[in-house]
Enzyme design. Structure first.
Site, PDB file in Angstrom:
ATOM      1  N   HIS A  35       0.895  -1.162   0.000  1.00 21.93           N
ATOM      2  CA  HIS A  35       0.000   0.000   0.000  1.00 21.93           C
ATOM      3  C   HIS A  35       0.928   1.206   0.000  1.00 21.93           C
ATOM      4  O   HIS A  35       1.368   1.679   1.058  1.00 21.93           O
ATOM      5  CB  HIS A  35      -0.895   0.019   1.240  1.00 21.93           C
ATOM      6  CG  HIS A  35      -1.743  -1.200   1.424  1.00 21.93           C
ATOM      7  ND1 HIS A  35      -2.717  -1.570   0.524  1.00 21.93           N
ATOM      8  CD2 HIS A  35      -1.769  -2.130   2.419  1.00 21.93           C
ATOM      9  CE1 HIS A  35      -3.318  -2.681   0.958  1.00 21.93           C
ATOM     10  NE2 HIS A  35      -2.755  -3.037   2.090  1.00 21.93           N
ATOM     11  N   GLN A  63       0.923   4.377   2.288  1.00 18.18           N
ATOM     12  CA  GLN A  63       1.191   4.247   3.720  1.00 18.18           C
ATOM     13  C   GLN A  63       2.669   4.490   4.051  1.00 18.18           C
ATOM     14  O   GLN A  63       3.022   4.619   5.233  1.00 18.18           O
ATOM     15  CB  GLN A  63       0.731   2.880   4.210  1.00 18.18           C
ATOM     16  CG  GLN A  63      -0.782   2.718   4.154  1.00 18.18           C
ATOM     17  CD  GLN A  63      -1.262   1.338   4.550  1.00 18.18           C
ATOM     18  OE1 GLN A  63      -0.548   0.567   5.177  1.00 18.18           O
ATOM     19  NE2 GLN A  63      -2.494   1.008   4.183  1.00 18.18           N
ATOM     20  N   ARG A  86      -5.372   2.248  12.221  1.00 18.47           N
ATOM     21  CA  ARG A  86      -6.188   2.439  11.017  1.00 18.47           C
ATOM     22  C   ARG A  86      -6.710   3.866  10.913  1.00 18.47           C
ATOM     23  O   ARG A  86      -6.859   4.394   9.814  1.00 18.47           O
ATOM     24  CB  ARG A  86      -7.354   1.439  11.001  1.00 18.47           C
ATOM     25  CG  ARG A  86      -8.083   1.393   9.670  1.00 18.47           C
ATOM     26  CD  ARG A  86      -9.111   0.290   9.618  1.00 18.47           C
ATOM     27  NE  ARG A  86     -10.304   0.626  10.381  1.00 18.47           N
ATOM     28  CZ  ARG A  86     -11.508   0.077  10.161  1.00 18.47           C
ATOM     29  NH1 ARG A  86     -11.658  -0.835   9.221  1.00 18.47           N
ATOM     30  NH2 ARG A  86     -12.543   0.418  10.890  1.00 18.47           N
ATOM     31  N   HIS A 124     -11.116  -6.421  -1.121  1.00 22.45           N
ATOM     32  CA  HIS A 124     -10.290  -6.019   0.007  1.00 22.45           C
ATOM     33  C   HIS A 124     -10.267  -7.053   1.118  1.00 22.45           C
ATOM     34  O   HIS A 124      -9.207  -7.424   1.635  1.00 22.45           O
ATOM     35  CB  HIS A 124     -10.764  -4.669   0.552  1.00 22.45           C
ATOM     36  CG  HIS A 124      -9.962  -4.171   1.718  1.00 22.45           C
ATOM     37  ND1 HIS A 124     -10.240  -4.537   3.022  1.00 22.45           N
ATOM     38  CD2 HIS A 124      -8.881  -3.355   1.779  1.00 22.45           C
ATOM     39  CE1 HIS A 124      -9.367  -3.976   3.836  1.00 22.45           C
ATOM     40  NE2 HIS A 124      -8.537  -3.243   3.102  1.00 22.45           N
ATOM     41  N   HIS A 134      -7.096  -9.734   1.685  1.00 18.04           N
ATOM     42  CA  HIS A 134      -6.715  -9.832   3.096  1.00 18.04           C
ATOM     43  C   HIS A 134      -7.652 -10.811   3.789  1.00 18.04           C
ATOM     44  O   HIS A 134      -8.870 -10.756   3.588  1.00 18.04           O
ATOM     45  CB  HIS A 134      -6.885  -8.491   3.817  1.00 18.04           C
ATOM     46  CG  HIS A 134      -6.109  -7.343   3.237  1.00 18.04           C
ATOM     47  ND1 HIS A 134      -6.662  -6.395   2.408  1.00 18.04           N
ATOM     48  CD2 HIS A 134      -4.822  -6.967   3.419  1.00 18.04           C
ATOM     49  CE1 HIS A 134      -5.752  -5.489   2.100  1.00 18.04           C
ATOM     50  NE2 HIS A 134      -4.623  -5.810   2.688  1.00 18.04           N
ATOM     51  N   GLU A 189      -6.291 -11.602   9.330  1.00 18.04           N
ATOM     52  CA  GLU A 189      -5.237 -10.768   9.904  1.00 18.04           C
ATOM     53  C   GLU A 189      -5.547 -10.411  11.350  1.00 18.04           C
ATOM     54  O   GLU A 189      -4.648 -10.334  12.185  1.00 18.04           O
ATOM     55  CB  GLU A 189      -5.055  -9.487   9.094  1.00 18.04           C
ATOM     56  CG  GLU A 189      -3.962  -8.572   9.641  1.00 18.04           C
ATOM     57  CD  GLU A 189      -3.810  -7.277   8.866  1.00 18.04           C
ATOM     58  OE1 GLU A 189      -2.860  -6.528   9.162  1.00 18.04           O
ATOM     59  OE2 GLU A 189      -4.628  -7.020   7.962  1.00 18.04           O
ATOM     60  N   HIS A 248      -1.697 -12.336   4.690  1.00 14.96           N
ATOM     61  CA  HIS A 248      -1.568 -12.491   6.142  1.00 14.96           C
ATOM     62  C   HIS A 248      -1.924 -13.911   6.606  1.00 14.96           C
ATOM     63  O   HIS A 248      -1.047 -14.661   6.982  1.00 14.96           O
ATOM     64  CB  HIS A 248      -2.371 -11.448   6.919  1.00 14.96           C
ATOM     65  CG  HIS A 248      -2.005 -10.053   6.606  1.00 14.96           C
ATOM     66  ND1 HIS A 248      -0.723  -9.568   6.724  1.00 14.96           N
ATOM     67  CD2 HIS A 248      -2.766  -9.002   6.150  1.00 14.96           C
ATOM     68  CE1 HIS A 248      -0.694  -8.304   6.352  1.00 14.96           C
ATOM     69  NE2 HIS A 248      -1.901  -7.930   6.007  1.00 14.96           N
ATOM     70  N   ASP A 278       3.837  -4.360   2.465  1.00 13.53           N
ATOM     71  CA  ASP A 278       2.569  -3.902   3.023  1.00 13.53           C
ATOM     72  C   ASP A 278       2.572  -2.395   3.284  1.00 13.53           C
ATOM     73  O   ASP A 278       2.495  -1.598   2.356  1.00 13.53           O
ATOM     74  CB  ASP A 278       2.257  -4.707   4.276  1.00 13.53           C
ATOM     75  CG  ASP A 278       0.787  -4.627   4.698  1.00 13.53           C
ATOM     76  OD1 ASP A 278       0.048  -3.811   4.132  1.00 13.53           O
ATOM     77  OD2 ASP A 278       0.379  -5.391   5.586  1.00 13.53           O
TER      78      ASP A 278
END
Length: 438
Positions: free
Chosen positions: A68, A71, A92, A212, A239, A242, A276, A327
């Site tokens: 990502h 990030q 988050r 997602h 994902h 996780e 994950h 990630d």
């Protein structure tokens, strides 16, 4: 034709000395030719160029399966105390705030710099799990893929190979509409999402499908996206498992765990990579194995977010291929990412040699496979091994770097994964074109 001549090249037969690596005009490896054979020096074809690389060893380029990129802006910015427990869910909120600041220009600038950082670390391909699609109020840009196009431009200028994993997003959680901060992630329908996938593909982009998570994508979307993946033979990444709270929500809403729901919706298969799988149980792992899906581990991010330590031994016992991703891009170093995988596995089981036990010849060989070959397969990219016909994505290692002092041919991979960092990377080629030199 160009020939690279390093001291050593890593192939399926291990390290080979004085091997010429032929780079084809099509961006693929045209051949691997011994420089000397039976006392005779190989004669280069007329017009060929020889590029000696003394003191260097060549590896396949590493594959960053899960990124990502936006990030990266949070690196070092999300470590301060918060009220209450500081977990994935509190982190988050900081991530959402950063996502709201993005526009196409800011994303392009950040992505170009980060992709260059990836190249310098030895990553030659990145799977960009992209979900910041629209304007902050949820209205599409014109054109609708403007943010994705910013990423594609950034990758072209940086020189990295990009597979854009276009994320589907519809809601906050089971039975909950999208939050205000999530509106720019969401498409109005699965048909609108697939139209954007088609538009990117028509431009020649390498695209994968990325619902997602089971929290963010309803079952009918999952089924439609999985069907499109099978029809078009496109990779599908998602994902799952996780967070324990995610599993509890799935059990409450659907009566099953996330990977069981994915199996019910026919999402799992050879084209699928689960990101994950930190808290997957034995039944879920059996579903992954029987469907021939793979798992992408992101140890530096999982450690930063306190996700937990994945069941590494169970992955191995079930024969599930493992790949790696940076990630949230808190660190960009494939050697560190893979070392964290092995070390956290040792912490979980209280023993040494967990992942590396998969290779008797060299403990580092299995880690290299996770970082290169398994990652390439997860993204549908023909790289990951140095053999004729594969993409000429290469990394040169500086054998004279102080971190590698004392290396031997037998221990070189182990020295790299257990004693070095990306600082030993001296040059990188993508598709036969040199894109980085230290």
């Amino acid at each position: 034709m160009r020939y690279l001549w390093p001291d050593y090249v890593y192939t399926s037969r291990g390290w080979q000395r004085d091997l010429l690596v032929a780079l084809g005009e099509d961006g693929r490896l045209a051949g691997l030719q011994p420089r000397f054979a039976d006392g005779v020096t190989f004669t280069l074809p007329e017009g060929a160029v020889l590029e000696p690389l003394p003191g260097k060893a060549l590896l396949p380029g590493f594959v960053n399966v899960h990124s990502h990129v936006f990030q990266r802006a949070l690196r070092g910015q999300a470590q301060r105390p918060v009220s209450g427990r500081d977990t994935f869910w509190s982190w988050r909120q900081a991530m959402y705030a950063e996502a709201q600041r993005l526009d196409p220009e800011r994303l392009y600038t950040l992505a170009r710099a980060t992709y260059r950082e990836m190249l310098a670390a030895g990553y030659t391909t990145v799977g960009e799990f992209h979900y910041v699609h629209h304007q902050p109020d949820g209205q599409p840009y014109s054109p609708p893929n403007l943010m994705a196009e910013a990423l594609l431009q950034a990758a072209r200028e940086a020189g990295i190979r990009l597979v854009i994993l276009l994320a589907a997003y519809a809601r906050n959680d089971f039975g909950q509409p999208a939050l205000k901060e999530q509106r720019r992630f969401c498409d109005s329908s699965v048909a609108a999402y697939l139209e954007r996938v088609e538009a990117l593909r028509s431009q020649g982009a390498s695209v994968g499908l990325a619902p997602h998570s089971v929290r963010a994508v309803p079952e009918d979307w999952l089924r439609a996206i999985a069907a499109y993946s099978r029809q078009e033979r496109l990779p599908l990444h998602i994902h799952a498992d996780e967070q324990l709270a995610e599993i509890e929500s799935c059990l409450a809403a659907c009566g099953c765990r996330p990977l069981e729901l994915l199996a019910r919706c026919e999402v799992l298969g050879p084209l699928t990579t689960v990101v994950h799988a930190t808290h997957a149980n034995q039944q879920e792992l059996a579903l992954l194995a029987s469907s021939q899906a793979s798992v992408c581990l992101c140890p530096t991010t999982e450690g930063d977010l306190g996700d937990g330590i994945p069941p590494y031994r169970d992955f191995l016992a079930q024969g599930i291929p493992l790949a790696i991703g940076s990630d949230s891009n808190t660190r960009l170093d494939p050697f560190e990412e893979l070392r964290w995988a092995e070390y956290t596995a040792r912490l979980r089981y209280g023993e040494r040699r967990v992942l590396v036990a998969e290779s008797e010849a060299s403990p580092g060989a299995y880690l290299l496979a996770c970082g290169c070959e398994h990652g390439a397969a997860a993204l549908g990219v023909e790289s990951g091994r140095l053999e004729p016909g594969r993409l000429a994505d290469l990394v040169a290692i500086d054998l004279e770097h102080p971190m590698l002092q004392g290396w031997t041919v037998e221990s070189l991979l182990d020295s790299l994964f257990f004693g070095a960092s990306a600082e030993v990377v001296s040059a990188v080629w993508v598709g036969g074109r040199q894109v980085y030199c230290r």
